[in-house]
Design a protein around this motif. Structure first.
Motif, PDB file in Angstrom:
ATOM      1  N   PRO A   1       0.845  -1.209   0.000  1.00  0.00           N
ATOM      2  CA  PRO A   1       0.000   0.000   0.000  1.00  0.00           C
ATOM      3  C   PRO A   1       0.875   1.253   0.000  1.00  0.00           C
ATOM      4  O   PRO A   1       1.879   1.328   0.715  1.00  0.00           O
ATOM      5  CB  PRO A   1      -0.791  -0.105   1.299  1.00  0.00           C
ATOM      6  N   LEU A   2       0.497   2.230  -0.805  1.00  0.00           N
ATOM      7  CA  LEU A   2       1.295   3.449  -0.932  1.00  0.00           C
ATOM      8  C   LEU A   2       0.671   4.646  -0.225  1.00  0.00           C
ATOM      9  O   LEU A   2       1.112   5.770  -0.413  1.00  0.00           O
ATOM     10  CB  LEU A   2       1.497   3.781  -2.416  1.00  0.00           C
ATOM     11  N   GLY A   3      -0.354   4.431   0.561  1.00  0.00           N
ATOM     12  CA  GLY A   3      -0.989   5.528   1.289  1.00  0.00           C
ATOM     13  C   GLY A   3      -2.434   5.708   0.877  1.00  0.00           C
ATOM     14  O   GLY A   3      -2.957   4.992   0.011  1.00  0.00           O
ATOM     15  N   VAL A   4      -3.066   6.677   1.482  1.00  0.00           N
ATOM     16  CA  VAL A   4      -4.459   7.013   1.177  1.00  0.00           C
ATOM     17  C   VAL A   4      -4.541   8.521   1.014  1.00  0.00           C
ATOM     18  O   VAL A   4      -4.061   9.272   1.867  1.00  0.00           O
ATOM     19  CB  VAL A   4      -5.406   6.563   2.318  1.00  0.00           C
ATOM     20  N   TRP A   5      -5.127   8.955  -0.078  1.00  0.00           N
ATOM     21  CA  TRP A   5      -5.346  10.372  -0.325  1.00  0.00           C
ATOM     22  C   TRP A   5      -6.850  10.599  -0.425  1.00  0.00           C
ATOM     23  O   TRP A   5      -7.508  10.080  -1.318  1.00  0.00           O
ATOM     24  CB  TRP A   5      -4.635  10.823  -1.601  1.00  0.00           C
ATOM     25  N   ASP A   6      -7.369  11.384   0.493  1.00  0.00           N
ATOM     26  CA  ASP A   6      -8.797  11.630   0.609  1.00  0.00           C
ATOM     27  C   ASP A   6      -9.094  13.065   0.197  1.00  0.00           C
ATOM     28  O   ASP A   6      -8.631  14.014   0.823  1.00  0.00           O
ATOM     29  CB  ASP A   6      -9.232  11.390   2.052  1.00  0.00           C
ATOM     30  N   PHE A   7      -9.869  13.231  -0.869  1.00  0.00           N
ATOM     31  CA  PHE A   7     -10.206  14.547  -1.392  1.00  0.00           C
ATOM     32  C   PHE A   7     -11.669  14.909  -1.136  1.00  0.00           C
ATOM     33  O   PHE A   7     -12.191  15.846  -1.734  1.00  0.00           O
ATOM     34  CB  PHE A   7      -9.913  14.596  -2.899  1.00  0.00           C
ATOM     35  N   ARG A   8     -12.330  14.179  -0.239  1.00  0.00           N
ATOM     36  CA  ARG A   8     -13.746  14.447   0.024  1.00  0.00           C
ATOM     37  C   ARG A   8     -13.977  15.809   0.655  1.00  0.00           C
ATOM     38  O   ARG A   8     -15.016  16.419   0.418  1.00  0.00           O
ATOM     39  CB  ARG A   8     -14.336  13.349   0.906  1.00  0.00           C
ATOM     40  N   ASP A   9     -13.039  16.305   1.454  1.00  0.00           N
ATOM     41  CA  ASP A   9     -13.212  17.599   2.109  1.00  0.00           C
ATOM     42  C   ASP A   9     -12.460  18.727   1.411  1.00  0.00           C
ATOM     43  O   ASP A   9     -12.388  19.837   1.942  1.00  0.00           O
ATOM     44  CB  ASP A   9     -12.747  17.512   3.571  1.00  0.00           C
ATOM     45  N   SER A  10     -11.913  18.464   0.249  1.00  0.00           N
ATOM     46  CA  SER A  10     -11.185  19.501  -0.489  1.00  0.00           C
ATOM     47  C   SER A  10     -12.170  20.510  -1.071  1.00  0.00           C
ATOM     48  O   SER A  10     -13.320  20.181  -1.354  1.00  0.00           O
ATOM     49  CB  SER A  10     -10.376  18.873  -1.621  1.00  0.00           C
ATOM     50  N   PRO A  11     -11.718  21.757  -1.277  1.00  0.00           N
ATOM     51  CA  PRO A  11     -12.610  22.766  -1.840  1.00  0.00           C
ATOM     52  C   PRO A  11     -12.866  22.530  -3.323  1.00  0.00           C
ATOM     53  O   PRO A  11     -12.089  21.859  -4.000  1.00  0.00           O
ATOM     54  CB  PRO A  11     -11.850  24.077  -1.620  1.00  0.00           C
ATOM     55  N   GLY A  12     -13.952  23.081  -3.813  1.00  0.00           N
ATOM     56  CA  GLY A  12     -14.272  23.027  -5.230  1.00  0.00           C
ATOM     57  C   GLY A  12     -15.453  22.122  -5.525  1.00  0.00           C
ATOM     58  O   GLY A  12     -15.854  21.309  -4.692  1.00  0.00           O
TER      59      GLY A  12
END
Length: 73
Positions: A37-48
């Motif tokens: 596993p290379l990590g988790v990137w969560d963009f659910r709370d990102s603006p836009g």
């Protein structure tokens, strides 16, 4: 072929690689070619706008297919 001239074993016919993107298209969970596993990137709370974020996340996931470490991601 392996380094010794033998063919590598194929995965079972029903094998499916785990998806990199979550169902909502806003979370990336990449895995290296060795299965790490290379990590988790969560963009659910990102603006836009959500459609714009999904497009950007999909582009990142597509670009990162050949990357093998968390640093390159």
């Amino acid at each position: 072929m392996s380094g010794r001239g033998r063919r590598a074993a194929l995965p079972p016919t029903d094998y499916r690689k785990a998806p990199v993107l979550d169902a909502d298209g806003l979370v990336i969970r990449p895995v290296s070619g060795t299965g790490k596993p290379l990590g988790v990137w969560d963009f659910r709370d990102s603006p836009g706008p959500v459609d714009f974020r999904r497009a950007l996340v999909a582009a990142l996931a597509a670009q990162g297919r050949g990357w093998g470490s968390q640093d390159t991601y």
